[in-house]
Design a protein around this motif. Structure first.
Motif, PDB file in Angstrom:
ATOM      1  N   VAL A 238      21.396  49.405  44.422  1.00 32.79           N
ATOM      2  CA  VAL A 238      21.682  48.334  43.442  1.00 32.79           C
ATOM      3  C   VAL A 238      21.804  46.999  44.136  1.00 32.79           C
ATOM      4  N   SER A 239      22.197  47.003  45.412  1.00 30.53           N
ATOM      5  CA  SER A 239      22.467  45.752  46.125  1.00 30.53           C
ATOM      6  C   SER A 239      21.209  45.020  46.535  1.00 30.53           C
ATOM      7  N   LEU A 240      20.043  45.725  46.614  1.00 21.30           N
ATOM      8  CA  LEU A 240      18.816  45.087  47.072  1.00 21.30           C
ATOM      9  C   LEU A 240      18.419  43.968  46.125  1.00 21.30           C
ATOM     10  N   GLY A 241      17.625  43.036  46.688  1.00 22.16           N
ATOM     11  CA  GLY A 241      17.262  41.854  45.915  1.00 22.16           C
ATOM     12  C   GLY A 241      18.489  40.957  45.729  1.00 22.16           C
ATOM     13  N   LYS A 242      18.662  40.519  44.491  1.00 23.23           N
ATOM     14  CA  LYS A 242      19.845  39.689  44.189  1.00 23.23           C
ATOM     15  C   LYS A 242      20.998  40.530  43.653  1.00 23.23           C
ATOM     16  N   GLY A 243      20.809  41.849  43.697  1.00 18.90           N
ATOM     17  CA  GLY A 243      21.826  42.724  43.128  1.00 18.90           C
ATOM     18  C   GLY A 243      23.178  42.611  43.823  1.00 18.90           C
ATOM     19  N   TRP A 244      23.169  42.315  45.092  1.00 22.10           N
ATOM     20  CA  TRP A 244      24.445  42.198  45.811  1.00 22.10           C
ATOM     21  C   TRP A 244      25.288  41.031  45.304  1.00 22.10           C
ATOM     22  N   HIS A 245      24.658  40.065  44.590  1.00 22.21           N
ATOM     23  CA  HIS A 245      25.423  38.927  44.055  1.00 22.21           C
ATOM     24  C   HIS A 245      26.375  39.338  42.926  1.00 22.21           C
ATOM     25  N   SER A 246      26.163  40.531  42.362  1.00 18.00           N
ATOM     26  CA  SER A 246      26.971  40.950  41.213  1.00 18.00           C
ATOM     27  C   SER A 246      28.441  41.164  41.549  1.00 18.00           C
ATOM     28  N   VAL A 247      28.715  41.450  42.812  1.00 15.68           N
ATOM     29  CA  VAL A 247      30.118  41.683  43.197  1.00 15.68           C
ATOM     30  C   VAL A 247      30.778  40.403  43.735  1.00 15.68           C
ATOM     31  N   LEU A 248      29.963  39.373  43.871  1.00 13.26           N
ATOM     32  CA  LEU A 248      30.539  38.130  44.433  1.00 13.26           C
ATOM     33  C   LEU A 248      31.412  37.426  43.402  1.00 13.26           C
ATOM     34  N   VAL A 249      32.495  36.783  43.890  1.00 14.40           N
ATOM     35  CA  VAL A 249      33.316  35.889  43.034  1.00 14.40           C
ATOM     36  C   VAL A 249      32.484  34.654  42.763  1.00 14.40           C
ATOM     37  N   PRO A 250      32.206  34.315  41.496  1.00 15.73           N
ATOM     38  CA  PRO A 250      31.285  33.216  41.166  1.00 15.73           C
ATOM     39  C   PRO A 250      31.578  31.937  41.917  1.00 15.73           C
ATOM     40  N   GLU A 251      32.830  31.628  42.121  1.00 18.25           N
ATOM     41  CA  GLU A 251      33.165  30.361  42.785  1.00 18.25           C
ATOM     42  C   GLU A 251      32.681  30.344  44.223  1.00 18.25           C
ATOM     43  N   ASP A 252      32.429  31.549  44.833  1.00 17.95           N
ATOM     44  CA  ASP A 252      32.051  31.584  46.245  1.00 17.95           C
ATOM     45  C   ASP A 252      30.542  31.616  46.448  1.00 17.95           C
ATOM     46  N   ILE A 253      29.732  31.803  45.337  1.00 11.61           N
ATOM     47  CA  ILE A 253      28.269  31.878  45.464  1.00 11.61           C
ATOM     48  C   ILE A 253      27.718  30.612  46.085  1.00 11.61           C
ATOM     49  N   PRO A 254      28.167  29.382  45.665  1.00 22.24           N
ATOM     50  CA  PRO A 254      27.671  28.166  46.315  1.00 22.24           C
ATOM     51  C   PRO A 254      27.984  28.146  47.805  1.00 22.24           C
TER      52      PRO A 254
ATOM     53  N   ARG B  28      34.562  36.139  48.721  1.00 22.67           N
ATOM     54  CA  ARG B  28      35.343  37.155  48.038  1.00 22.67           C
ATOM     55  C   ARG B  28      34.453  37.979  47.131  1.00 22.67           C
ATOM     56  N   ILE B  29      34.884  39.239  46.948  1.00 18.51           N
ATOM     57  CA  ILE B  29      34.152  40.133  46.057  1.00 18.51           C
ATOM     58  C   ILE B  29      35.136  40.806  45.128  1.00 18.51           C
ATOM     59  N   HIS B  30      34.513  41.355  44.014  1.00 20.15           N
ATOM     60  CA  HIS B  30      35.305  42.142  43.077  1.00 20.15           C
ATOM     61  C   HIS B  30      35.036  43.624  43.356  1.00 20.15           C
ATOM     62  N   HIS B  31      35.915  44.273  44.052  1.00 18.73           N
ATOM     63  CA  HIS B  31      35.760  45.718  44.322  1.00 18.73           C
ATOM     64  C   HIS B  31      36.188  46.478  43.083  1.00 18.73           C
ATOM     65  N   PRO B  32      35.421  47.442  42.630  1.00 22.00           N
ATOM     66  CA  PRO B  32      35.758  48.142  41.388  1.00 22.00           C
ATOM     67  C   PRO B  32      37.130  48.813  41.414  1.00 22.00           C
ATOM     68  N   GLN B  33      37.537  49.291  42.570  1.00 15.43           N
ATOM     69  CA  GLN B  33      38.834  49.982  42.646  1.00 15.43           C
ATOM     70  C   GLN B  33      39.911  49.108  43.291  1.00 15.43           C
ATOM     71  N   SER B  34      39.551  48.342  44.297  1.00 19.82           N
ATOM     72  CA  SER B  34      40.569  47.609  45.081  1.00 19.82           C
ATOM     73  C   SER B  34      40.764  46.173  44.622  1.00 19.82           C
ATOM     74  N   GLY B  35      39.914  45.748  43.681  1.00 21.16           N
ATOM     75  CA  GLY B  35      40.066  44.369  43.193  1.00 21.16           C
ATOM     76  C   GLY B  35      39.489  43.368  44.154  1.00 21.16           C
ATOM     77  N   ILE B  36      40.073  42.198  44.220  1.00 22.50           N
ATOM     78  CA  ILE B  36      39.578  41.136  45.081  1.00 22.50           C
ATOM     79  C   ILE B  36      39.753  41.537  46.531  1.00 22.50           C
ATOM     80  N   ARG B  37      38.626  41.404  47.267  1.00 17.73           N
ATOM     81  CA  ARG B  37      38.660  41.673  48.696  1.00 17.73           C
ATOM     82  C   ARG B  37      38.073  40.463  49.416  1.00 17.73           C
ATOM     83  N   PHE B  38      38.571  40.230  50.610  1.00 21.68           N
ATOM     84  CA  PHE B  38      38.106  39.111  51.417  1.00 21.68           C
ATOM     85  C   PHE B  38      37.138  39.654  52.460  1.00 21.68           C
ATOM     86  N   CYS B  39      35.958  39.045  52.542  1.00 23.57           N
ATOM     87  CA  CYS B  39      34.922  39.485  53.464  1.00 23.57           C
ATOM     88  C   CYS B  39      34.512  38.349  54.378  1.00 23.57           C
TER      89      CYS B  39
END
Length: 791
Positions: free
Chosen positions: A49-65, A87-98
């Protein structure tokens, strides 16, 4: 460049999938070409699912820029490796810092480019970092707060360890340190306070041992500086920590103000106690007690002395009604009325009352006003019993003295009348004999007149002295020609001076004005006495009378009178008593010079009436000098001056006043006979009455121009008769004839409108004055025409 699944062997992929961080490959547009399985663990997003732009789905919108910016930076070659966080939205752990590290690579064969890198989950590190930053921030805030707190205090705060070494110091004003702040750090108390180490050592040891705060006070180490401090040692770390890690706070507070206040309070208390002791002693000495009455509560406070005055016990309480009960009958009302007036009118009170039928007390008080209402009365009560007794005794003594003085006055009045009455007869008959000019008996008549005049002068001196002593003499000021007055005085002594072959010399300072304002009678009396004495006690040489101007202006002149003789002088032992009454210098041989010793006493008192004093210098065998200075007012242009009396001779009116109808009331036959003869000289035949009742009978049947009424008569006296005549026969002019010349006589007679007084012994000149006064008023005779007939 080829994809991993096409160009890379299976082992490399396995290694990347097994790595603890996510590996990725991106094209220059940010599309994922490969992600490792660790990415799936990090993001919770499947690899496919992450290939292409799919990995953007877990990104916090404010951090995409942020990610886009980093990829651009990597593709443009700005940096070799670009690292950034997101930052990302982890389905189980919530916000995570990467953390992602991205690097641009280029295929050497086809020169194609891509981005490779790895991703790590740094949430735990990030949170730890955040907590650390928060802790540091809180620490900074605490330090700032602590610094501000300490800075807001007046105290010095020092942090020390168990080795008594300074770790830190704080103070609002660092100038309070006698050393720079950095000199404290790392040094021991013994090094910083070498002379006070023992003072701090014991409290610090006790604080370490017990864990309890220790306090002590001390004075500034410099004895010349008047400052006091309070030190407090407190443990600030747990006692179960290792000894080397334990910390203590040493706070030093400037308590100079408190110490001085305590010292001032102590001094004030001592002063108050001393003042109370002095007040108590003064109350006892003055027999005065203080009190306060609370109007609102009715509470009464008395000092011990007040209770002693009212004779009640020190521990006894008393109220307002109790005081009224202690007052003697009638004084309870006085007490209550004064207190009520003080309360109602808000004014002080001061009154006297009596208690226990024996004590006189004085109460002085004033109201204490708050909000225009009297809330208290304060004051003092004095025991004035002895003062009242003294006052009563003085009043009784005064009354007795006044009674004695009145008795003396009455006695002198009677004696004056009794002595002057026969003298009136003697002098009157002598003058009648002299007028008849019996030459053979002229010497006898002259001697008789001289003796009678001498006796009259003696009586006048005694009465003058009495009147001066009783303040019954007042100066009668008029315009006086001083030169004429002095000339008349010396003229009467010229014959005596010539008979003793003595030169009588007068000198008047040309600077003295001719006219002054003075009592001519008293000045004449003073000079007569002094000149007469000088001639009496001088047998050879001269008597000099000198008048010198000491000062003179338009309104006043001060004249020094000097009477100097070359006589026998006065012994030194008499210098202090010569002016006393009835004192006369006695010479050793015989009493050559006679006299009463009243002349100088009267002279001294008359000079004192002029606000001056007389001085004397005398040497035995060389003579005596008397001096005195008197200030006289000068006549002013607007001053009312009495017109001088017309000079006339008795002979001018002989047998010319016969038309006057005269009533003569005289109880003494001799005086009546003398008066009849004197009136007959002027051609008057009077009607005579020998008492008041007889006079009333004559008045009832006759009309009189003038009535000469004797003051002292049996039955109806002259005062009662004069009052009756004034009321019922107002056309009859009253002249009181009396030998009583006391001052109060004129006052009593003025009350009944009898102002004309003919003193006995009566001389023709005085008698003629009253006759002419009435004769001119009734147009019986004209004085001008009579004067024209004088030769």
């Amino acid at each position: 460049m080829k994809n991993f699944d096409q160009t890379t062997d299976q082992n490399l992929q396995e290694i990347l999938h097994a790595a603890p961080f996510g590996f990725f490959k991106l094209d220059l547009d940010g599309n994922a070409l490969f992600v490792s399985k660790s990415w799936e663990d990090i993001t919770g997003l499947e690899v496919g699912v992450s290939l292409g732009k799919g990995w953007h789905s877990v990104l916090v919108p404010e951090d995409i820029p942020v990610i886009a910016t980093a990829i651009r930076a990597a593709t443009t070659g700005q940096k070799q490796t670009v690292a950034f966080g997101f930052r990302i939205h982890h389905p189980q752990s919530g916000i995570r810092f990467c953390r992602m590290d991205v690097r641009l690579i280029q295929n050497e064969q086809d020169r194609s480019q891509c981005l490779i890198g790895y991703v790590q989950d740094v949430t735990d590190d990030h949170l730890t970092h955040i907590k650390l930053k928060e802790a540091e921030s809180r620490q900074r805030e605490m330090n700032t707060y602590l610094t501000s707190l300490i800075a807001s205090l007046e105290d010095i705060v020092l942090e020390i360890d168990t080795e008594r070494r300074f770790i830190n110091v704080w103070a609002k004003d660092e100038t309070l340190f006698f050393l720079p702040k950095e000199k404290f750090i790392g040094k021991t108390i013994a090094e910083v306070f070498p002379h006070m180490e023992s003072l701090f050592s014991a409290p610090i040891t006790a604080a370490i041992r017990t864990g309890e705060p220790q306090e002590f006070e001390y004075k500034h180490i410099d004895p010349t500086i008047d400052k006091w401090f309070k030190a407090k040692v407190t443990m600030v770390s747990k006692t179960n920590q290792p000894t080397e890690q334990q910390r203590l706070a040493l706070t030093i507070q400037d308590i100079t103000s408190r110490i001085k206040q305590e010292q001032a309070l102590k001094q004030t208390k001592a002063l108050l106690e001393r003042t109370n002791q002095i007040l108590e002693s003064s109350q006892k000495l003055s027999n005065t007690g203080g009190w306060e009455f609370d109007v609102l509560t009715g509470e009464m406070f008395w000092t011990n002395q007040t209770k002693l005055i009212f004779e009640i016990g020190e521990n006894d309480t008393i109220n307002y009604q109790d005081i009224l009960t202690l007052c003697d009958p009638g004084y309870d009302y006085i007490f209550d009325q004064h207190i009520r007036r003080s309360l109602e009118k808000k004014e002080p009170h001061d009154f006297i009352f009596r208690i226990r039928d024996k004590k006189w007390l004085r109460s002085i008080g004033f109201p204490v006003v708050e909000n225009n209402c009297v809330v208290k009365l304060r004051g003092a009560t004095m025991d004035i019993t002895e003062q009242m007794k003294t006052t009563q005794a003085l009043l009784e003594a005064k009354n007795k003295a006044e009674e004695a003085a009145q008795a003396k006055t009455d006695f002198l009045s009677v004696m004056s009348h009794e002595i002057r009455t026969p003298l009136n007869g003697i002098i009157g008959i002598s003058n009648l004999l002299k007028m008849n000019r019996f030459q053979d008996h002229q010497a006898y008549v002259d001697n008789l007149i001289f003796s009678a005049d001498h006796l009259l002068q003696l009586i006048n001196d005694i009465l003058d002295l009495t009147k001066i002593d009783s303040d019954h003499v007042e100066l009668v000021q008029n315009e006086v020609n001083l030169f004429e007055l002095l000339q008349r005085i010396t003229n009467q002594f010229n014959s005596l001076a010539e008979s003793k072959n003595i030169d009588l010399i007068t000198f008047v300072d040309p600077g003295i004005p001719e006219k002054i304002i003075a009592d001519a009678v008293r000045i004449n009396q003073i000079l007569n006495n002094l000149i007469s004495n000088a001639l009496k006690y001088t047998d050879a040489g001269k008597v000099t009378v000198a008048l010198q101007a000491l000062s003179c202006d338009a309104h006043k002149v001060t004249i020094r009178f000097t009477i100097k003789d070359t006589g026998i002088g006065i012994p030194e032992e008499y210098h202090e008593v010569i002016f006393d009454s009835f004192k006369q210098v006695q010479q050793p041989a015989s009493r050559k010079h006679t006299g009463t010793g009243l002349g100088l006493a009267i002279t001294k008192k008359l000079i004192e009436l002029h606000n001056s004093h007389i001085s004397m210098e005398s040497t035995m065998g060389k003579g005596t000098t008397f001096r005195f200075d008197i200030a006289f007012d000068l006549p002013q242009s607007n001053m009312a001056i009495d017109q001088p009396s017309i000079s006339y001779s008795v002979d001018t009116y002989a047998n010319k006043l016969g038309d006057l109808r005269v009533l003569l009331v005289e109880d003494n036959p001799i005086n009546a006979m003398v008066a009849q003869k004197q009136l007959a000289y002027f051609g008057i035949v009077p009607d005579c009455a020998y008492d008041g009742l007889e006079a009333l009978s004559l008045l009832k049947n006759n009309a009189y121009h003038i009535a000469f009424i004797d003051l002292h008569m049996p039955g109806m006296d002259g005062q009662a008769l004069s009052e009756f005549v004034h009321k019922h026969y107002p056309d009859t002019h009253i002249v009181i004839s009396t030998a009583d010349i006391m001052g109060d006589v004129r006052v009593r007679l003025s009350e009944i409108h009898a102002y004309d007084i003919l003193n006995k012994p009566v001389v023709l000149e005085k008698l003629l004055v009253f006759l002419l006064k009435v004769a001119e008023q009734r147009s019986i005779i004209s004085m001008e025409s009579a004067l024209d007939e004088q030769p």
